[in-house]
Design an enzyme around this catalytic site. Structure first.
Site, PDB file in Angstrom:
ATOM      1  N   ASP A 218      28.496  51.098  29.392  1.00  0.00           N
ATOM      2  CA  ASP A 218      29.955  50.902  30.021  1.00  0.00           C
ATOM      3  C   ASP A 218      30.700  49.726  29.342  1.00  0.00           C
ATOM      4  OD1 ASP A 218      32.112  51.617  31.637  1.00  0.00           O
ATOM      5  OD2 ASP A 218      31.178  50.664  33.439  1.00  0.00           O
ATOM      6  N   LYS A 220      33.588  47.511  28.015  1.00  0.00           N
ATOM      7  CA  LYS A 220      34.976  47.557  28.201  1.00  0.00           C
ATOM      8  C   LYS A 220      35.546  46.054  28.373  1.00  0.00           C
ATOM      9  CE  LYS A 220      34.739  49.253  32.909  1.00  0.00           C
ATOM     10  NZ  LYS A 220      35.096  50.042  34.060  1.00  0.00           N
ATOM     11  N   ASN A 223      34.408  44.293  31.641  1.00  0.00           N
ATOM     12  CA  ASN A 223      32.823  44.089  31.994  1.00  0.00           C
ATOM     13  C   ASN A 223      32.471  42.638  30.860  1.00  0.00           C
ATOM     14  OD1 ASN A 223      32.382  45.918  33.794  1.00  0.00           O
ATOM     15  ND2 ASN A 223      31.463  47.248  32.547  1.00  0.00           N
ATOM     16  N   ASP A 236      27.713  43.526  34.605  1.00  0.00           N
ATOM     17  CA  ASP A 236      27.755  44.906  35.264  1.00  0.00           C
ATOM     18  C   ASP A 236      26.909  45.834  34.448  1.00  0.00           C
ATOM     19  OD1 ASP A 236      27.960  47.101  36.698  1.00  0.00           O
ATOM     20  OD2 ASP A 236      29.953  47.233  36.715  1.00  0.00           O
ATOM     21  N   THR A 254      33.311  54.764  31.243  1.00  0.00           N
ATOM     22  CA  THR A 254      34.911  54.621  31.493  1.00  0.00           C
ATOM     23  C   THR A 254      35.471  55.648  30.754  1.00  0.00           C
ATOM     24  OG1 THR A 254      34.394  52.274  32.571  1.00  0.00           O
ATOM     25  CG2 THR A 254      36.725  53.127  31.582  1.00  0.00           C
TER      26      THR A 254
END
Lengths: 410, 444
Positions: A218, A220, A223, A236, A254
């Site tokens: 994840d 991005k 995060n 996260d 995402t």
């Protein structure tokens, strides 16, 4: 150091080592575990608060090969049977997710020297976790974070605990806020700034993939947090998973950052993180991801079929374009990071020419953005969030009976 | 010899288009494809407001020009003096310096402005911030993006239940129509024959007897994907983001879906609120429905089984005996499946060897010139052409399929990209065991 480690083993039950709990097989094996259990029942929340307080301040990074073996990091990330949410004072919300909320917290009734110490407490509501079918994911999150605690660019799980309704993860507080906020504010980063963050992320991915066998899944700007000195902290780990030598199948991530093999359910591996790093560097440099649309289906169509296109404005160097294209390659047998050499091949790419990787790891480079942090518990770099909605679902007896044993590691 | 990555991507997307459209006139199709791509790219270029290609000199790579310089910009190493290179505040009036110029720092004193202050302190004229005036996509949503996730599933083969996909009988015409309906969809167009037929079998009939029945409702959680077999359906979008009670609750009609069309495909990926309401526009319509769990399990189970099969095949190849589990799984990941009808020459004696093959199903035979009888028989799990990974020696025999065969294949270049030269992989056996003689490359 010595007293610290003793404190850790007595005060915090080691749920990541289930053999410590076994007591039936042989008497010699059961002696140490039963004595530690005795200590456990006697250990007070007070002792545990002393223990967690020492992790509120940054430490010098351990070399990557020692993160799994050194006492300091082994003490981290265990489940606590004595702490509860009452031992913390909730200051304000730092972020929200679909089933979690992260709070800035202080110790309640702290010792004099711990008065200024702050943490981030991630609270997950069991009923929401169950409803959204994320039970496996939160367990992966806890166990992966426990294993990687101590890495300079990854959020540190100090301890975890639970009560009837919720799961709690106590993390180090990262006062700089999200890279996302700085990026949106600035519209885009210059190449040096992007390279700095990309380099720290490469070290995170190298560590997760090649030392831990973990896919993060994840990546991005949302995060990535900045610490007080402007270095990255990855947070996260809700989708992080230990893969071993196997591919995995659950679609997660995402939309703008999903790798094509995830979208097309081909089974995916750690290679998805390299794809996402390509998207991330693109977004750093241009301010928006290469594939975007209001309708997620249209994003996915682009990801599986369109090559990355660079706008004429802003200018991106050939080296930056090349590393992005090599990461965002649909065929995994061509994707940089997944091909021979792994992370070493990434580090050797011309985009990172001149980077001294040891200096990156030991935080010798100055962060390109120094967050305006005025004091230890300053949270002005975080956006504000509305209060929690009332009238949430109840964690009923039936749900407890069916599900609560899945949360026993917390 | 490797191609530029942009070229490979162009070819890849062409390949996908060709396999999707199955054009009869290949050359025309390719010509159109590239003409369209070119047009799109040129249009994007023209749409940019300025064209000021910044010079490369002295730009982003100070590291290249001096041994002591810093790849992250000036003065960023701890302890050194100087400004802090910072994030760029937009400066459209500045035509002298590209905004991507590296030495964009906040004055020599090392002071910095809060990235939240937004006044661009120290950078000349204050705020000439012009959103969307510099090729920045104005429709791009700038908010935080939420993560998405499907429910986690475990492959049937590695768990205890005996799940098998549902099967609903269909006529040949129905199957042909369905195949056509989903063939262009990116969630289906890459599936192999087995996966497609399992998916087609799993689609279940859903009669919609009356007009104005809402099949999906905007804002609701979605679990099903639908293909229209018969009848028409209207699509409504309420700008509020969800269907609302009352006379105008449906919102505006944005489309009509007819027989052969489909909707709700996002539900096959993860559970997300429906983006529109879809309602029957006439009586006695018929839909085919497929739920996410069934779809994902079919794909997962077949991929999982094939991957384990490939790994077990690879274990049997002596040349690759020293591969670690991790390396074998990487190779298994990169293997491509191909099908050949009976009587196909898969490799030809005398040709340069480029790829190696694992026989996934069917039978094949090896022939040598001057000998009418087969010199070797291959069955499931058999492999041939593996010496191509080692050297460029011509193929020592031809291999011809005896029945229809399915092979898994990987080229020498693919293998080397993933694991490096085979020679070094084979040689490491020597060091690991300490036995000199077993170097398979030693020429005796």
């Amino acid at each position: 150091m010595k007293s610290v480690s003793r404190m850790a083993t007595t005060a915090l039950q080691k749920t990541t080592h289930p053999h410590l709990h076994s007591h039936s097989d042989s008497s010699s094996a059961s002696t140490p575990s039963s004595s530690s259990q005795n200590n456990n029942t006697m250990a007070s929340a007070l002792q545990e608060k002393e223990f967690v307080a020492q992790f509120a301040e940054p430490h010098t990074p351990l070399p990557p090969q020692e993160i799994q073996t050194r006492q300091r990091s082994q003490d981290l990330g265990h489940s606590s049977r004595n702490l509860s949410v009452k031992d913390f004072e909730l200051v304000r919300t730092l972020g929200t997710g679909t089933f979690a909320r992260v709070w800035l917290v202080r110790l309640s009734n702290p010792a004099e020297q711990d008065r200024d110490k702050v943490f981030a407490l991630k609270v997950l509501r069991k009923v929401e976790v169950i409803k959204l079918k994320q039970v496996d994911h939160v367990n992966h999150e806890r166990s992966v974070l426990a294993d990687v605690a101590g890495h300079p660019f990854i959020t540190t799980l100090i301890t975890s605990f639970s009560d009837h309704d919720s799961l709690y993860m106590l993390l180090d507080y990262c006062p700089g806020g999200e890279v996302f906020s700085y990026l949106r504010k600035a519209k885009r980063f210059d190449e040096n700034t992007s390279r700095f963050y990309a380099a720290e992320i490469v070290l995170i991915i190298e560590f997760l993939h090649e030392r831990e066998g973990v896919a993060y899944r994840d990546l991005k700007p949302e995060n990535l947090l900045l610490d007080a000195e402007g270095h990255i902290k990855l947070v996260d780990f809700g989708f992080a998973k230990r893969l071993g030598n196997r591919e995995t199948y659950t679609l997660c991530g995402t939309p703008e950052y999903l790798a094509p093999e995830v979208i097309q359910s081909k089974g995916h591996t750690t290679a998805v993180d390299w794809w996402a790093l390509g998207i991330l560097i693109y977004e750093f440099l241009t301010g928006y991801p290469p594939f975007w649309h209001q309708n997620p289906i249209e994003i996915y169509k682009q990801i599986v079929s369109k090559p990355v296109h660079f706008p004429s404005e802003p200018y991106t160097s050939p080296e930056a374009q090349d590393i992005i294209r090599q990461f965002c390659t649909v065929d995994r047998s061509h994707r940089l990071g997944n091909v021979q050499g792994g992370a070493a091949a990434v580090k050797a790419h011309p985009f990172f020419r001149g980077v001294y990787w040891d200096d990156v790891y030991y935080r010798k480079y100055r962060g390109p953005i120094i967050p305006p942090v005025r004091y230890l518990g300053d949270a002005q770099c975080f956006d504000t969030y509305p209060d929690e909605k009332h009238g949430r679902d109840v964690y009923t007896h039936e749900l407890v009976k069916k599900w609560d044993h899945y949360f026993e590691d917390f | 010899m490797s191609y530029p990555s942009a070229y490979q991507e162009a070819i890849e997307s062409l390949n996908q288009e060709v396999s999707r459209a199955q054009p009869s006139d290949i050359l025309q199709f390719c010509a159109n494809f590239f003409a369209q791509r070119l047009e799109g790219e040129r249009a994007d270029l023209l749409a940019g407001p300025h064209s000021k290609p910044p010079a490369m000199s002295g730009s982003a790579f100070p590291g290249r020009f001096g041994a002591n310089s810093n790849p992250f910009g000036d003065g960023e190493k701890l302890g050194s003096a100087g400004g802090i290179s910072n994030v760029i505040e937009e400066e459209e009036t500045d035509t002298v310096e590209s905004p991507a110029a590296p030495n964009f720092s906040f004055g020599a004193g090392g002071s910095f402005s809060s990235p939240f202050s937004g006044d661009g302190a120290g950078q000349g004229p204050p705020s000439s911030f012009k959103p969307a005036a510099d090729g920045f996509p104005d429709q791009y949503g700038m908010g935080r993006r939420t993560s998405v996730s499907a429910e986690s599933l475990n492959p049937t083969a590695s768990s205890n239940d005996n799940w098998s996909p549902p099967f609903h009988q269909k006529t040949l015409e129905q199957l042909t129509r369905l195949r056509k309906s989903i063939s262009g969809n990116f969630l289906f167009n890459h599936l192999d024959d087995d996966q497609s037929s399992q998916i087609l079998g799993a689609l279940v009939e859903k009669p919609i007897p009356a007009k104005d029945i809402k099949v999906i409702t905007q804002g609701d959680q979605g679990d099903f994907f639908y293909v229209v077999e018969k009848g028409t359906f209207d699509v409504y979008v309420n700008p509020a983001g969800e269907f609302q009670p009352g006379p105008n609750g449906l919102g505006t009609k944005v489309a009509t879906i007819e027989s052969g069309g489909s909707f709700g495909e996002l539900a096959l990926m993860y559970n997300a609120p429906r983006a529109a309401t879809v309602m029957s526009a006439e009586a006695s319509c018929l839909l085919w429905a497929l739920d996410r769990i069934t779809f994902r399990r079919i794909l997962m189970d077949s991929t999982f089984q094939r991957r384990r099969l490939y790994e077990s095949f690879l274990e049997e190849v002596p040349l690759l005996a020293s591969l670690t589990k991790y390396e074998r799984s990487k190779i298994a990941d990169a293997l491509e499946t191909q099908k050949y009808p009976a009587g196909t020459t898969i490799i030809k004696e005398g040709d340069a060897g480029e790829a190696f093959y694992l026989l996934e199903s069917g039978e094949a035979e090896a022939f040598k010139s001057g000998n009418p009888a087969a010199v070797y028989q291959y069955k499931k799990g058999g492999y041939f052409g593996e010496l191509a990974l080692l050297n460029d020696a011509p193929r020592a025999a031809s291999v011809i399929s005896k029945t229809e065969v399915k092979v898994a294949t990987l080229g020498k270049d693919g293998f080397q990209r993933l694991l490096g030269p085979v020679e070094s992989i084979m040689r490491r056996t020597k060091y690991e065991t300490g036995v000199e003689d077993i170097d398979p490359l030693s020429t005796k």
